[in-house]
Design a protein around this motif. Structure first.
Motif, PDB file in Angstrom:
ATOM      1  N   LEU A 170       0.774  -1.168   0.096  1.00  0.00           N
ATOM      2  CA  LEU A 170       0.110  -0.067   0.029  1.00  0.00           C
ATOM      3  C   LEU A 170       0.958   1.096  -0.173  1.00  0.00           C
ATOM      4  CD1 LEU A 170      -2.789  -1.008   2.533  1.00  0.00           C
ATOM      5  CD2 LEU A 170      -2.834  -1.136  -0.048  1.00  0.00           C
ATOM      6  N   ILE A 171       2.042   1.086   0.549  1.00  0.00           N
ATOM      7  CA  ILE A 171       3.045   2.324   0.464  1.00  0.00           C
ATOM      8  C   ILE A 171       4.022   1.895  -0.767  1.00  0.00           C
ATOM      9  CG2 ILE A 171       4.883   3.332   1.649  1.00  0.00           C
ATOM     10  CD1 ILE A 171       3.286   3.221   4.262  1.00  0.00           C
ATOM     11  N   TYR A 172       4.124   3.143  -1.363  1.00  0.00           N
ATOM     12  CA  TYR A 172       5.105   3.199  -2.545  1.00  0.00           C
ATOM     13  C   TYR A 172       5.613   4.645  -2.776  1.00  0.00           C
ATOM     14  CZ  TYR A 172       1.505   5.729  -5.215  1.00  0.00           C
ATOM     15  OH  TYR A 172       0.345   6.787  -5.869  1.00  0.00           O
ATOM     16  N   ARG A 173       6.735   4.351  -3.395  1.00  0.00           N
ATOM     17  CA  ARG A 173       7.407   5.888  -3.637  1.00  0.00           C
ATOM     18  C   ARG A 173       7.237   5.987  -5.162  1.00  0.00           C
ATOM     19  NH1 ARG A 173      13.938   7.223  -2.413  1.00  0.00           N
ATOM     20  NH2 ARG A 173      13.309   9.221  -1.659  1.00  0.00           N
ATOM     21  N   GLY A 174       6.882   7.363  -5.354  1.00  0.00           N
ATOM     22  CA  GLY A 174       6.909   7.609  -6.897  1.00  0.00           C
ATOM     23  C   GLY A 174       7.124   8.995  -7.063  1.00  0.00           C
ATOM     24  N   GLU A 175       7.065   9.365  -8.253  1.00  0.00           N
ATOM     25  CA  GLU A 175       7.201  11.063  -8.652  1.00  0.00           C
ATOM     26  C   GLU A 175       5.844  11.151  -9.234  1.00  0.00           C
ATOM     27  OE1 GLU A 175      10.128  13.084 -11.682  1.00  0.00           O
ATOM     28  OE2 GLU A 175      10.432  12.909  -9.438  1.00  0.00           O
ATOM     29  N   ARG A 176       5.369  12.322  -8.523  1.00  0.00           N
ATOM     30  CA  ARG A 176       3.995  12.619  -8.677  1.00  0.00           C
ATOM     31  C   ARG A 176       4.209  14.252  -8.449  1.00  0.00           C
ATOM     32  NH1 ARG A 176       0.598   8.056  -8.326  1.00  0.00           N
ATOM     33  NH2 ARG A 176       2.108   7.098  -9.547  1.00  0.00           N
ATOM     34  N   ILE A 177       3.153  14.829  -9.175  1.00  0.00           N
ATOM     35  CA  ILE A 177       2.814  16.346  -8.718  1.00  0.00           C
ATOM     36  C   ILE A 177       2.386  16.400  -7.460  1.00  0.00           C
ATOM     37  CG2 ILE A 177       1.441  18.333  -9.309  1.00  0.00           C
ATOM     38  CD1 ILE A 177       2.900  17.796 -11.622  1.00  0.00           C
ATOM     39  N   VAL A 178       3.097  17.274  -6.534  1.00  0.00           N
ATOM     40  CA  VAL A 178       2.943  17.436  -5.408  1.00  0.00           C
ATOM     41  C   VAL A 178       2.557  19.014  -5.086  1.00  0.00           C
ATOM     42  CG1 VAL A 178       4.004  15.493  -4.261  1.00  0.00           C
ATOM     43  CG2 VAL A 178       5.206  17.665  -4.500  1.00  0.00           C
ATOM     44  N   LEU A 360       9.710  13.208  -5.997  1.00  0.00           N
ATOM     45  CA  LEU A 360       9.823  11.755  -5.394  1.00  0.00           C
ATOM     46  C   LEU A 360       9.377  11.760  -4.102  1.00  0.00           C
ATOM     47  CD1 LEU A 360      10.649   9.158  -6.514  1.00  0.00           C
ATOM     48  CD2 LEU A 360      12.996   9.316  -5.508  1.00  0.00           C
ATOM     49  N   GLN A 361       8.115  11.062  -3.766  1.00  0.00           N
ATOM     50  CA  GLN A 361       7.693  11.271  -2.607  1.00  0.00           C
ATOM     51  C   GLN A 361       6.942   9.608  -2.268  1.00  0.00           C
ATOM     52  OE1 GLN A 361       7.426  13.558  -0.640  1.00  0.00           O
ATOM     53  NE2 GLN A 361       8.112  15.197  -2.096  1.00  0.00           N
ATOM     54  N   TRP A 362       6.615   9.457  -0.808  1.00  0.00           N
ATOM     55  CA  TRP A 362       5.953   8.326  -0.425  1.00  0.00           C
ATOM     56  C   TRP A 362       4.473   8.518  -0.417  1.00  0.00           C
ATOM     57  CZ3 TRP A 362       8.414   3.802   0.370  1.00  0.00           C
ATOM     58  CH2 TRP A 362      10.078   3.966   0.440  1.00  0.00           C
ATOM     59  N   PHE A 363       3.742   7.505  -1.073  1.00  0.00           N
ATOM     60  CA  PHE A 363       2.229   7.725  -0.887  1.00  0.00           C
ATOM     61  C   PHE A 363       1.765   6.445  -0.335  1.00  0.00           C
ATOM     62  CE2 PHE A 363       3.852  10.407  -4.555  1.00  0.00           C
ATOM     63  CZ  PHE A 363       2.978  11.411  -4.687  1.00  0.00           C
ATOM     64  N   ILE A 364       0.443   6.611   0.058  1.00  0.00           N
ATOM     65  CA  ILE A 364      -0.362   5.628   0.587  1.00  0.00           C
ATOM     66  C   ILE A 364      -1.373   5.189  -0.459  1.00  0.00           C
ATOM     67  CG2 ILE A 364      -2.285   4.551   2.064  1.00  0.00           C
ATOM     68  CD1 ILE A 364      -0.733   5.721   4.181  1.00  0.00           C
ATOM     69  N   ASP A 365      -1.618   4.012  -1.269  1.00  0.00           N
ATOM     70  CA  ASP A 365      -2.487   3.721  -2.269  1.00  0.00           C
ATOM     71  C   ASP A 365      -3.727   3.583  -1.575  1.00  0.00           C
ATOM     72  OD1 ASP A 365      -3.868   2.529  -4.421  1.00  0.00           O
ATOM     73  OD2 ASP A 365      -1.981   1.578  -5.294  1.00  0.00           O
ATOM     74  N   VAL A 366      -4.897   4.204  -2.039  1.00  0.00           N
ATOM     75  CA  VAL A 366      -6.172   4.144  -1.086  1.00  0.00           C
ATOM     76  C   VAL A 366      -7.083   3.213  -1.868  1.00  0.00           C
ATOM     77  CG1 VAL A 366      -5.968   6.275   0.029  1.00  0.00           C
ATOM     78  CG2 VAL A 366      -6.965   6.100  -2.320  1.00  0.00           C
ATOM     79  N   ASP A 421      -4.480   9.074  -3.887  1.00  0.00           N
ATOM     80  CA  ASP A 421      -3.352   8.379  -3.073  1.00  0.00           C
ATOM     81  C   ASP A 421      -2.835   9.710  -2.309  1.00  0.00           C
ATOM     82  OD1 ASP A 421      -3.909   6.310  -4.334  1.00  0.00           O
ATOM     83  OD2 ASP A 421      -2.198   5.989  -5.210  1.00  0.00           O
ATOM     84  N   TRP A 422      -2.383   9.284  -1.032  1.00  0.00           N
ATOM     85  CA  TRP A 422      -2.237  10.180   0.116  1.00  0.00           C
ATOM     86  C   TRP A 422      -0.652  10.280   0.310  1.00  0.00           C
ATOM     87  CZ3 TRP A 422      -2.921   8.502   5.942  1.00  0.00           C
ATOM     88  CH2 TRP A 422      -2.575   9.559   6.828  1.00  0.00           C
ATOM     89  N   CYS A 423      -0.077  11.411   0.011  1.00  0.00           N
ATOM     90  CA  CYS A 423       1.150  11.856  -0.026  1.00  0.00           C
ATOM     91  C   CYS A 423       1.531  12.007   1.430  1.00  0.00           C
ATOM     92  CB  CYS A 423       1.706  12.862  -0.875  1.00  0.00           C
ATOM     93  SG  CYS A 423       3.302  13.358  -0.627  1.00  0.00           S
ATOM     94  N   ILE A 424       2.471  10.853   1.933  1.00  0.00           N
ATOM     95  CA  ILE A 424       2.603  10.808   3.302  1.00  0.00           C
ATOM     96  C   ILE A 424       4.054  11.522   3.553  1.00  0.00           C
ATOM     97  CG2 ILE A 424       1.280   9.213   4.312  1.00  0.00           C
ATOM     98  CD1 ILE A 424       3.518   7.196   4.035  1.00  0.00           C
TER      99      ILE A 424
END
Length: 875
Positions: A170-178, A360-366, A421-424
């Motif tokens: 459920l937790i992944y690291r990825g490049e997203r717009i934050v 590059l951030q950590w996210f929780i996949d909802v 997805d929640w950027c944590i």
RNA sequence: GGGCGGCUAGCUCAGUUGGUUAGAGCGUUACAUUGACAUUGUAAAGGUCACAGGUUCGACUCCUGUGCCGCCCACCA
């Protein structure tokens, strides 16, 4: 017992009493003298360690303490677990500000370790302050179980959950717009972004002379990163260009633009064509993903233009915007320049404009399925699969979590259903560090540091709501299998302001349903925001902030608590101002003085308390008290604080003090008086703990804190006494008004006994009457018709009576009064007549209502007649 | 753009499934005051329940629409 002062002085008693409570150990449910079977638990929403207690906290503390004290007195195993929140960004920002002011240094000047030491120093000071402020509000929470979101047990729990979620994918690291705050140097969650409407320049322009049509934007500087132009597929103007690529020179920077079709484009807005900037817009990023577009970053983490953009590199966003607009003007590419209103995104902590940028951030996949870890959610068995979103919705839809007021249910569902997805991860230093370690190409995720040398921990920290999301169970010892956890989880009530429904409540449900497969709490009570008397938000700049502690110092904590709990309803904002609190101060003093009177009457009596109600007034007050116990109890069970308090207040003042006490002066029954008042003290204790506890030693042993909550008893309910007293009261009121003209129900014979003669003066105060009526009671005469003893006083039976006082009537005034009354009575008579002559009413309305109207017609007719007669007799 | 809440006495707010003449606190006015309480008591004045339609024998209450105030969400390229 020392003599009680004339006025209640909160300052002298509050600290002393709180110490007594704390010393007793009864805040801790394990030490309660009565260990009931039912459990009641609240985990306190942890105030931030940033500063001081505000009114929002005061509301929270007051309402929760009311519930807690009520349940404790009821005999439940009652736990209120206090704590504080490290509030990552908020605290770091505060310390950075202090550092800048004091030493002119930034956190980077100090480095991570030294800076964190500074924060710790700050926190250790403020935490103590806050804890004392919580005490000052009279909060009866169990300090032995106190928790802090960043202490070791909580940190370990956080790392454990991170690992669980990571293992479940459920937790992944990825490049997203934050959402990036250039000032904080960190990402923000979607709901940490605030919007403010502002005026902005809206430019319509061409990229270059070689480009066939114009686009529009408020942010020309980001156009440096455009990789496509999107149009609506149905837009005839641009159909022919779709799929083509243009290589052009845009203000000195070369761009490669592909024309793409996207249904999201509104052909009516601007020119109907949108320059796509994948790196700096959430929507554009998604468009880029759909169309495989390259991403070109323009703005960096400091809010400046990156290298590689010619003259613009190194400039701030605002500078570059102006420069580019100027250049376009010079080149004659601008077609239109208008002022429009748009929403500026701001950081909710520091107010700096947000830059959306890829990172590059950590996210929780909802939306990813995982195996459910418990059986607590209806319809979802342990081991079966669901997504975070599904579980969080199911817990509420299934009715396991109730939200008060329920209109927030819809808001909750809407938010949950649209959750992304929640950027944590946060790029700040203060907080739970992401429990991931790197060594070369190896990565380790775990609740503790990996063995061996050379591992380097991830630099990021976790969103503060990640740890507060676990609050209900980490405070109870999880992941250890403690008895606290077994006993008190899920908690009974979560009480907080509606403003953090998304931030916190939703996150708690999300995290708890994941970690435990269970709900975090059964009920959510949302209180409103406290505003000033004009309904404005309280803020430093308006200077309208009311400090709960200052106010408590001035009026007493009990008064502050009452003013926050009464006259409010869940989810609705409340207004607070000095006069309101002063009113409740008067009320605490009233309760105090009733107590003082009762104490004076009973202090020398050594006789056993025998509670016996003989007279009408006595049976009445007992019956009423009994009724109030029932009402207050049921209101408290339903979290209806305001209704409970209002009923109690009305009863205490209008019935207990104004009538029962006054009558007791002539017909003393002091043991009953003391008993009744002690019940009143118990009922009031949850609302105003200090003044009631201070009076309690005069009425009972031990602490009121753990006294037994009164129970309503059927045998004490005496409707007849209540009715008789109503009647008696109406007689007294009538005498007071100099017109003792009450009609007596023929079936009921009533005797008013008057020992003392009337004073020859105008009588209009209640105590005067009481003085003149040495003994007042209503006697029922047997149906045999035996005449009551007339020697004692005056007989009233089935006829009008005039007490001797009637001789003192001011004729002119009386006439005036009667004429007015006659007018009103006739008016009402006409209303009833009219109603009854309406066929549709008599035919359609329920029979009992029509009959009631008919009865009313008769009584009203009589009333009119009687007033007419009275008028005649006066003239 | 979507949604939510509010509009009841001068002010702050109650008003519980539609059913007496719409309530309370504060404030105002008048009167009282050796009293457990001047942090008090007794009374009075003060309302087209935002507006317009509809349903109903009957609407503050239910339905539709309008206006004003506040809030939330989405988003404006």
């Amino acid at each position: 017992m020392p003599e009680l002062p004339k006025a209640y002085n909160p300052k002298e008693v509050e600290d002393k009493i709180y110490q007594k409570w704390e010393k007793s150990g009864y805040f801790n449910p394990d030490k309660l003298p009565r260990q009931g079977r039912d459990v009641f638990s609240i985990v306190m929403p942890p105030p931030n360690v940033t500063g001081t207690l505000h009114l929002g906290h005061a509301v929270m503390l007051a309402l929760e303490d009311i519930l807690i004290r009520y349940h404790r007195m009821k005999g439940d195993k009652t736990l209120w677990l206090p704590g504080t929140d490290h509030a990552a960004i908020a605290t770091q920002t505060k310390v950075e500000k202090l550092l800048k002011e004091k030493e002119g240094k930034s956190r980077h000047d100090l480095g991570r370790e030294k800076f964190l030491a500074e924060v710790e120093k700050f926190v250790s000071e403020t935490k103590g302050v806050i804890k004392n402020q919580i005490r000052k509000m009279g909060s009866s929470c169990d300090w032995s179980r106190e928790a802090y979101t960043l202490d070791e047990p909580r940190s370990f729990a956080v790392r454990t959950v991170f690992k669980m979620m990571h293992d479940d994918g459920l937790i992944y690291r990825g490049e997203r717009i934050v959402n990036w705050c250039p000032r904080c140097g960190s990402t923000l969650a979607d709901d940490e972004v605030e919007y403010r409407t502002q005026k902005a320049k809206f430019y319509t322009f061409r990229y270059s002379k070689d480009f066939p049509f114009a686009i529009a934007t408020t942010r020309p500087e980001t156009k440096l990163g455009d990789t496509a132009v999107a149009v609506n597929p149905k837009d005839e103007r641009y159909k022919k260009y779709i799929g083509k690529t243009f290589e052009i020179d845009f203000v000195g920077v070369s761009l490669k633009l592909k024309i793409i079709a996207d249904r999201a484009i509104d052909a009516a807005f601007g020119t109907g064509a949108l320059g796509v900037t994948p790196a700096h817009s959430m929507a554009d990023w998604q468009m880029a993903e759909r169309n495989n577009l390259p991403v070109v970053k323009v703005v960096d983490e400091q809010g400046k233009i990156r290298q590689g953009f010619g003259a613009y590199s190194g400039k701030t966003v605002a500078e570059a915007r102006n420069l580019i607009a100027e250049k376009l003007k010079e080149d004659g590419l601008i077609e239109k320049e208008e002022e429009i209103e748009n929403n500026l995104s701001l950081c909710y902590r520091c107010g700096t404009p947000i830059e959306p940028l890829p990172s590059l951030q950590w996210f929780i996949d909802v939306n990813k399925k995982f195996k459910i870890k418990g059986n607590g959610i209806k319809g979802y068995k342990k081991g079966s699969e669901a997504t975070l979103k599904e579980l969080a919705i199911a817990a509420v839809k299934g009715g396991q979590i109730k939200i008060l007021p329920d209109r927030f249910l819809k808001v909750y569902y809407h938010w949950m259903e649209n959750l992304r997805d929640w950027c944590i991860s946060r790029q700040i230093w203060f907080g739970h560090r992401v429990p991931v370690w790197y060594k070369g190409k190896e990565t380790y995720v775990g609740a503790g540091r990996p063995e061996g040398e050379g591992w380097k921990q991830d630099e990021d920290t976790l969103d503060t709501w990640f740890s507060s999301g676990l609050w209900t169970f980490t405070t109870l010892g999880w992941p250890e299998k403690t008895s606290d956890f077994k006993t008190y989880h899920p908690t009974s009530v979560l009480e907080t302001g509606y403003d953090i429904l998304f931030f916190w409540i939703a996150r708690m449900i999300l995290m708890t349903t994941y970690v435990l497969g269970d709900i975090p709490f059964k009920n959510v009570y949302l209180h409103g925001m406290v505003r000033d008397e004009k309904g404005r938000k309280m803020s430093k700049s308006l200077g309208n902030i009311i400090d709960p502690l200052e106010t408590a110092d001035k009026y007493g904590t009990d008064a502050v608590r009452l003013s926050l709990a009464l006259g409010t309803s869940p989810g609705s904002d409340m207004r607070l101002y000095d006069e309101k609190i002063a009113g409740f101060r008067n009320f605490t003093n009233k309760i105090w003085n009733i107590g003082r009177y009762v104490v004076e009457k009973t202090k020398d009596k050594k006789t056993k308390i025998k509670v016996k109600a003989e007279t009408v007034a006595e049976r009445w007050i007992l019956s009423r008290l009994n009724g109030v116990i029932g009402e207050v109890t049921s209101h408290l069970e339903n979290c209806e604080f305001s209704q409970a308090g209002e009923k109690l207040r009305a009863f205490s003042w209008d019935e207990f003090a104004d009538w029962y006490l006054e009558i007791n002066k002539i017909q003393p029954n002091n043991s009953l008086l003391a008993a009744a008042y002690s019940v009143l003290l118990k009922l009031w204790h949850p609302f105003m703990p200090y003044v009631t506890e201070e009076l309690w030693p005069n009425f009972g042993g031990g602490l009121l804190l753990v006294a037994e909550w009164p129970k309503a008893e059927k045998k004490l309910s005496d409707k007849k006494a209540e009715k008789d007293f109503e009647f008696l009261r109406s007689i007294i009121t009538a005498i007071r008004g100099m017109r003792a003209d009450y009609r007596i129900e023929p079936a009921k014979k009533v005797r008013v006994v008057v020992y003392a003669g009337a004073k020859k003066k105008f009588i209009d105060s209640q105590s005067e009457i009481i003085k003149n009526l040495a003994r007042v009671e209503i006697l029922e005469v047997e149906k045999s018709g035996k005449k009551p003893d007339q020697s004692a006083g005056m007989i009233i039976s089935g006829a009008e009576i005039y007490l001797p006082l009637a001789g003192m009537i001011d004729v002119a005034k009386e006439k005036n009064q009667l004429e007015k009354e006659l007018g009103e009575a006739e008016k009402y008579l006409a209303v009833i007549k009219n109603k009854l002559s309406n066929k549709s009413f008599t035919e359609h309305a329920p029979k009992e209502i029509v009959d009631g109207e008919k009865e009313k017609l008769e009584t009203q007719k009589e009333k009119v007649e009687k007033i007419k007669n009275q008028l005649k007799s006066i003239i």
